[in-house]
Structures are given as structure tokens and as C-alpha cells.
Design a protein around this motif. Structure first.
Motif, short mmCIF file in Angstrom:
data_model
loop_
_atom_site.label_atom_id
_atom_site.label_comp_id
_atom_site.label_asym_id
_atom_site.label_seq_id
_atom_site.Cartn_x
_atom_site.Cartn_y
_atom_site.Cartn_z
N UNK A 145 -21.28 0.82 -15.62
CA UNK A 145 -20.23 0.39 -14.56
C UNK A 145 -20.90 -0.56 -13.57
N UNK A 146 -20.10 -1.61 -13.07
CA UNK A 146 -20.66 -2.40 -12.14
C UNK A 146 -21.55 -3.70 -12.62
N UNK A 147 -21.55 -3.74 -13.92
CA UNK A 147 -22.50 -4.71 -14.49
C UNK A 147 -21.86 -6.28 -14.52
N UNK A 148 -20.46 -6.29 -14.46
CA UNK A 148 -19.85 -7.46 -14.50
C UNK A 148 -18.51 -7.49 -13.86
N UNK A 149 -17.97 -6.40 -13.37
CA UNK A 149 -16.70 -6.34 -12.58
C UNK A 149 -17.03 -6.23 -10.87
N UNK A 150 -16.00 -6.99 -10.39
CA UNK A 150 -16.11 -7.15 -8.62
C UNK A 150 -15.44 -6.06 -8.12
N UNK A 151 -14.45 -5.24 -8.65
CA UNK A 151 -13.54 -4.44 -8.10
C UNK A 151 -13.63 -3.06 -8.94
N UNK A 152 -14.29 -2.06 -8.34
CA UNK A 152 -14.71 -0.98 -8.90
C UNK A 152 -13.94 0.22 -8.53
N UNK A 153 -13.66 0.32 -7.19
CA UNK A 153 -13.31 1.63 -6.63
C UNK A 153 -11.76 2.11 -6.76
N UNK A 154 -11.66 3.35 -6.60
CA UNK A 154 -10.15 3.73 -6.82
C UNK A 154 -9.13 3.01 -5.76
N UNK A 155 -10.06 2.80 -4.58
CA UNK A 155 -8.94 2.27 -3.71
C UNK A 155 -8.47 0.90 -4.11
N UNK A 156 -9.57 0.14 -4.70
CA UNK A 156 -9.17 -1.17 -5.09
C UNK A 156 -8.08 -1.30 -6.31
N UNK A 157 -8.39 -0.16 -7.08
CA UNK A 157 -7.44 -0.21 -8.12
C UNK A 157 -6.18 0.22 -7.75
N UNK A 158 -5.96 1.00 -6.84
CA UNK A 158 -4.68 1.35 -6.33
C UNK A 158 -3.95 0.31 -5.39
N UNK A 159 -4.64 -0.35 -4.80
CA UNK A 159 -4.12 -1.50 -3.97
C UNK A 159 -3.52 -2.54 -4.99
N UNK A 160 -4.35 -2.91 -6.18
CA UNK A 160 -3.64 -3.92 -6.99
C UNK A 160 -2.76 -3.27 -7.72
N UNK A 161 -2.27 -1.83 -8.13
CA UNK A 161 -1.34 -1.24 -8.62
C UNK A 161 -0.02 -1.48 -7.71
N UNK A 162 -0.35 -1.11 -6.32
CA UNK A 162 0.57 -1.36 -5.33
C UNK A 162 1.20 -2.93 -5.29
N UNK A 163 0.30 -3.64 -5.28
CA UNK A 163 0.86 -5.11 -5.50
C UNK A 163 1.49 -5.30 -6.48
N UNK A 164 1.12 -4.83 -7.85
CA UNK A 164 2.16 -4.93 -8.83
C UNK A 164 3.52 -4.47 -8.84
N UNK A 165 3.51 -3.29 -8.24
CA UNK A 165 4.82 -2.70 -8.13
C UNK A 165 5.83 -3.51 -7.09
N UNK A 166 5.40 -4.38 -6.48
CA UNK A 166 6.19 -5.28 -5.52
C UNK A 166 7.05 -6.25 -6.48
N UNK A 167 6.64 -6.79 -7.54
CA UNK A 167 7.34 -7.74 -8.37
C UNK A 167 7.65 -7.13 -9.90
N UNK A 168 6.90 -6.12 -10.36
CA UNK A 168 7.04 -5.53 -11.63
C UNK A 168 8.03 -4.06 -11.62
N UNK A 169 9.27 -4.31 -11.54
CA UNK A 169 10.28 -3.54 -11.34
C UNK A 169 10.40 -2.37 -12.32
N UNK A 170 9.97 -2.51 -13.52
CA UNK A 170 9.82 -1.38 -14.40
C UNK A 170 8.80 -0.72 -14.53
#
Length: 623
Positions: free
Chosen positions: A334-359
Motif C-alpha cells: 500500500x502506498x507504493x505508487x498511489x496518491x490517494x489511499x485513505x477512506x476519506x479520499x475514496x469517499x470524497x471521490x465516490x461522492x463526486x461520482x454520484x453528482x453525475x452518475x445517476x445509476x
């Protein structure tokens, strides 16, 4: 300036995947005179055509994932100039949510059908949605220049499909245009001259009605069907004006899905010209536009008159059929080649996806580090994961499961319509494979004009589809043509077979050696090759027998002063088994995860240590 409503046409292009609708839009744009072919190629990133497929994944896979819209002008044979808004929609069943919401922007539909394949499962899905929106289809039989094309039979099949879907007499009396998007021509008859797309333009002008519900005197109403984002101006709402008119700097009311009303001001109003958006002062009812400066704003919201706010019906989208767990990557690498690792960062990204991905649906998981993500299919969720890894995210993903319904105390599961075209000699293999998976044969026969291929249609539980494609391709030597789409919900049909073979699990960290793989040659096939880094608990291959096997793939040859009888160059190593992201998601079992990083996709056990896995299996057996 917004054209007169009578000279405005809003057309959605709908089709099964790979039937050529995006190529058709490219030719319509080119022949409208807006662009030279060189400019279209430049906009397509150096690839010929595909200008409407703007995302990297869309170009790589040759499919449309997100709906796009553009506007072209056409001078008809009557001398009048028409503005045609073209809306390109996805063709894959997993992106049906995109189709459903953009159809509300259209007044007619161009149904593109392959001249050989004819109506396919997704053709039924998109056509059903178009008819539900009251859209009159204009049928385009594409690829008639194929040597195996059968256009007359395909038109009859489209008529039968429309009748089967309960279309009215007006829809059944459809206009047919024959075309070759690749060659850039269209004709109303197979005997007509094949020069350009003018016949299709004329058919759009004649058969697609002007905008309905377009009262310029009514209070302002715009339904937001798409959201774009710019680093400079923020969120951009895209939709159709159903009533009144919108003006730049106008005060409006934004009404969300729950009826909450916020007073805001439009900063900028954009209309569509070709692929570009140009600033305008006013957009009247019936036309499409983009609105800048409103926040909060989401898909399904209504932009209404500030003095007389009235909401339009929100976009309704079918519910998800598949869910899986997204969780933090807690592996040794974990963390070898990624920039976003935490549950908060994953949650924020999924929240952004919900804004345009209605399904898409996102819910909290069993722990603070997990999220339950639901979508319309494996490709729908796989595209999201692929986009996240390309953005620098690291995460682990669990086995996909179907979303069950509880109706009157009984569990109901999603049922898919599975269509398979396969050579005669592989028919028994397909029937045997599907019989074990609770599939029921609906129809079987030969398509008119084809020989040697049998056409089969099945109803099959969606959970039985997980991992089926790879098995079908193996059983038919890669000759099966497979398509599927959601059919409905039924009572649970019973158990379906799981993965038969076990997996090979690394027992210690290190670098894979050719010497170790040579010693394990007869144990199965491998997902790793010499030089790869592995860790304890990583799935490194598939066992040739049932049950998991712990192996040492990092073992090196002991160094002695005795000359070996053979050379290391003679080591036998099976070719590495390359696994795509979707293939990995189909492959894993309940106790396994897919580890996704920007540079690598790995398979692993949830519990990495063998002692922990044994303890868990004893606990499960005692319960």
C-alpha cells in the motif's frame, strides 16, 4: 440567436453497442460543413473519427460511456435552415442510466441497427425507453455495405420488435434510411445514389417533430439532465428548456429532487454550436443549453422562474442490479505508487461520482473503511474503478453480488436476457454450460441469410452471468458472440455453480523466480512472472485442482560448488495469464479481493496469513 421552434430538431441517437451510431454522428457533423475532416481527427486525438468519444477509456475500448450532444445546421431542400441538436447515447446495457436521462431532451430518436446483426438485447432496452418517452423512431439500417448484410430482414425484425414492445400505429409506421457511416452515405432506398448523408438529414427534418412542450410565454423551466465541471467556473448544468426562456444574469429558482428551493443567479448562458459552446444572451423553450454559475445544482433539478417556481418531474432511472465493496488498500504494498489511499479520499471521490452518475448508489460499509457501491453491471462499476486508478487512487474491491428485492416476503433476483450466436459445432457446449446456471431457453434458430451459426436466446439469473463470458469463450474456442441486458425480476431460481478450481497463494514476500515457477509447473497456471514482487497472501495463480494451495514462488536455487546437470535456461514456465480488471472482478471468490493501484492489478486473500484463514474456516464450520 435561438432559431424558430419550427426549425429546431432534438434527436437522440440510440443503438446497441458497436452498431455505428458514434461514427454516424461524426459523418453528420463533417457533412454539415461545420468542420473539415482534419479538424475532426484532431479533436478525436489523432484517431480517424470517434470525435464524440472524448474520454481515454472510450477511445481505448471503442465504446460510448457518457452521453454527448452537439448541434449542426442544415439547409433543407425547401430552402429553410434547420438547427439539429444531436444527442449521442451509450450502447452498452451497463450505461443505461445515461440513456434514460438524456432521452428527456429529445423529441425523436434515430434507431441505428446493424444490417447483419439486426436488433440485439440493448436495441430492445433503448427502444423501450424511447417509446416510454413518447419518441417516434426513425430507423437507420447501418453497415449495408457489409458483404453479409441483410437489410430487408433486419427491417422486418425491427417491426416485430416494435410490435412486441407495444408500439402504437404511428411508431410502427416508421421511416427507414439505409446508410454506411464508414463510407459516409445514406439513402431512402437501396437503389438510390450513394453519395452523402443528405437523405438522413432530410428524414430528420421531415420525420422528427419540432419540440413539444415549448411555450415561450410560459414561466421558465429547464430540466438538468447532465452536469459538466470546469476548473475555472465550477459546475455547469446542461439540459433542455421546456418553458419560457433563459437569459444571462437572470435570477432563477433551483428546485432539487426533494422540493427544496434556492434563489440563484445565472452568470453565463452557453448554446451549442457543433462540438463547442458559445456564449449567448437568451435561449428559448425547446432548445438545449448549458448554464454557468449555479451551485448547488445536480442532475434532476429544475431551473425555474424565480417568481413562479414550479418543478418538472425528476428523471427516473432503473435501480442498480449489482453491488460490491470498496475498501482501503491495507496490503503490504500500500502506498507504493498511489496518491490517494485513505477512506476519506475514496469517499470524497465516490461522492463526486454520484453528482453525475445517476445509476450509481453509495452506502456505508460494514466498517468505517468500507463502502457498498451499487451499479447497473460489472462494466459500469469496472469503468469507475479504472478511472479511479488512473487518477492515482489505491483501493481493494470485493466480489460482486446481485441486488435482491424482497417482495411479499419472497426474494426476487434480476433476470438477464442472454443472446448468443455460436457455430453449430459448439451448440452442445453452450447448452451444457448454461443448463448448470439455471438458464431457460427462450428461442433458438438461424438468422435469415446466415449459415453455420445458431442464434440462441436465454433468460438467466444475473448472478449466473458473473464469470460466464470467459467460460463461454473458452468452451467455444473464442467464437461465441455474447450480448445481454436486464429482462426483469423473478423469484430466486436456486443455486448456481461457483468457481471449480482453487487458487495458488504465495506463502512469503519476495521476488518471483523462474526456478520456483519451474518447480510448480504442474500445479496450475500463474498470474505472475519472474521478477514480479509478491507478498504473503497474494493470489499468484489458479490451482489445477479444487481447493486452495499455498506455494513458494520466491524460492531460489541453492548455490553449491557442484556443477548442475542442467541449465537454469531450461526452466519450464507457463505463459503468464493476463487478467483484465473486469476479468479479475469476475474471477474472485467471497474470501478474496482485487487490489487496484495506478500501475498494478493484483488478486489477494482478505486474510493474508495462512493461520488466520485456517482459524476463520474452523469458525465458519462450527457455526
Amino acid at each position: 440567436m435561438t432559431p424558430n421552434t419550427a426549425h429546431l430538431r432534438n434527436v437522440a441517437i440510440i443503438a446497441h453497442v458497436d452498431h455505428g451510431k458514434t461514427s454516424l454522428v461524426d459523418k453528420l457533423m463533417y457533412q454539415s460543413g461545420l468542420y473539415r475532416s482534419e479538424e475532426l481527427d484532431r479533436r478525436a486525438g489523432g484517431q480517424h473519427g470517434l470525435v464524440m468519444d472524448t474520454g481515454d477509456l472510450e477511445r481505448e475500448r471503442g465504446i460510448t460511456i457518457l452521453s454527448k450532444n452537439c448541434a449542426v445546421t442544415y439547409q433543407a431542400s425547401d430552402g429553410d435552415t434547420y438547427r439539429i441538436n444531436l444527442i449521442d447515447t451509450p450502447g452498452h446495457a451497463d450505461f443505461g442510466g445515461e440513456v434514460e436521462r438524456v432521452l428527456t431532451m429529445a423529441d425523436g430518436a434515430l434507431l441505428v441497427v446493424d444490417a447483419f446483426e439486426g436488433p440485439m438485447p440493448q436495441t430492445r432496452f433503448v427502444l423501450q425507453k424511447a417509446l416510454a418517452c413518447g419518441l417516434r423512431p426513425l430507423v437507420v439500417v447501418n453497415k449495408v455495405d457489409r458483404p453479409d448484410s441483410r437489410p430487408d430482414e433486419v427491417v422486418s425484425e425491427v417491426f416485430d420488435l416494435l410490435a412486441d414492445l407495444g408500439a402504437d400505429d404511428e411508431a410502427l409506421d416508421f421511416q427507414t434510411v439505409y446508410a454506411s457511416a464508414k463510407e459516409g452515405w445514406a439513402a431512402t432506398s437501396l437503389d438510390d445514389d450513394r453519395q452523402d448523408m443528405r437523405a438522413l438529414f432530410e428524414a430528420i427534418v421531415e420525420w422528427v417533430p419540432p419540440p413539444r412542450y415549448a411555450d415561450v410565454e410560459a414561466p421558465t423551466q429547464l430540466l438538468v439532465t447532465s452536469i459538466d465541471y470546469s476548473d475555472y467556473v465550477g459546475r455547469i448544468a446542461i439540459g433542455r428548456v421546456f418553458g419560457g426562456a433563459l437569459e444571462a444574469r437572470q435570477r432563477v429558482a433551483v428546485i432539487d429532487r426533494h422540493g427544496e428551493n434556492t434563489q440563484q443567479q445565472i452568470l453565463q448562458l452557453l448554446s451549442f454550436q457543433g462540438l463547442d459552446r458559445t456564449e449567448t444572451k437568451r435561449v428559448e423553450a425547446g432548445d438545449l443549453c448549458a448554464v454557468v454559475g449555479l451551485d448547488p445544482i445536480n442532475i434532476g433539478d429544475t431551473i425555474a422562474d424565480a417568481a413562479q417556481p414550479e418543478a418538472l418531474p425528476a428523471v427516473t432511472v432503473d435501480e442498480p442490479t449489482l453491488h460490491m465493496t470498496f475498501r482501503v488498500n491495507d496490503g503490504p504494498f500500500s502506498g507504493r505508487d498511489g496518491k490517494y489511499l485513505t477512506s476519506r479520499q475514496i469517499g470524497d471521490r465516490l461522492e463526486r461520482e454520484l453528482r453525475s452518475n445517476v445509476a450509481l448508489r453509495v452506502e456505508p460499509g460494514e466498517t468505517m473503511e468500507q463502502y457498498r457501491v451499487s451499479g447497473r453491471g460489472l462494466m459500469h462499476l469496472g469503468i469507475l474503478i479504472e478511472n479511479m486508478r488512473r487518477e492515482g487512487f489505491e483501493l481493494c474491491v470485493g466480489k460482486p453480488h446481485v441486488v435482491l428485492r424482497n417482495v411479499d416476503g419472497h426474494k426476487e433476483e434480476p433476470i438477464e436476457l442472454l443472446v448468443i450466436d455460436v457455430p453449430d459445432e459448439h451448440q452442445s457446449s453452450v447448452m451444457s454450460l448454461l443448463g448448470d446456471r439455471r438458464a431457460e431457453l427462450i428461442k433458438m434458430g438461424y438468422k435469415t441469410g446466415t449459415s453455420g451459426f445458431v442464434h440462441m436466446e436465454f433468460s438467466i439469473p444475473a448472478r449466473a452471468m458473473i464469470g460466464l463470458r470467459s467460460r463461454l469463450l473458452t468452451a467455444t474456442a473464442g467464437n461465441a458472440v455474447i450480448h445481454h441486458t436486464l429482462l426483469g425480476y423473478e423469484t430466486m431460481r436456486g443455486a448456481v455453480p461457483h468457481r471449480q478450481s482453487g487458487v495458488l497463494i504465495a506463502n512469503e514476500p519476495g521476488q518471483v523466480t523462474a526456478y520456483a515457477l519451474d518447480g510448480l509447473y504442474d500445479r496450475g497456471s500463474f498470474f505472475v512472472k519472474p521478477g514480479d514482487d509478491v507478498y504473503e497472501g497474494q493470489v499468484v495463480g489458479e490451482n489445477c485442482k479444487a481447493g486452495d494451495l499455498v506455494v513458494n514462488v520466491v524460492r531460489g536455487k541453492k548455490l553449491t560448488n557442484i556443477r548442475a546437470a542442467g541449465k537454469d535456461d531450461n526452466s519450464q514456465i507457463r505463459p503468464v495469464r493476463e487478467m483484465s480488471l473486469e476479468a479479475c472482478l469476475e474471477y474472485i471468490d467471497d474470501d478474496e479481493l482485487v487490489e487496484v493501484t495506478p500501475s498494478t492489478i493484483r488478486l489477494r486473500k482478505i486474510l493474508l496469513k495462512e493461520t488466520d484463514r485456517r482459524r476463520e474456516s474452523r469458525r465458519a464450520a462450527s457455526v
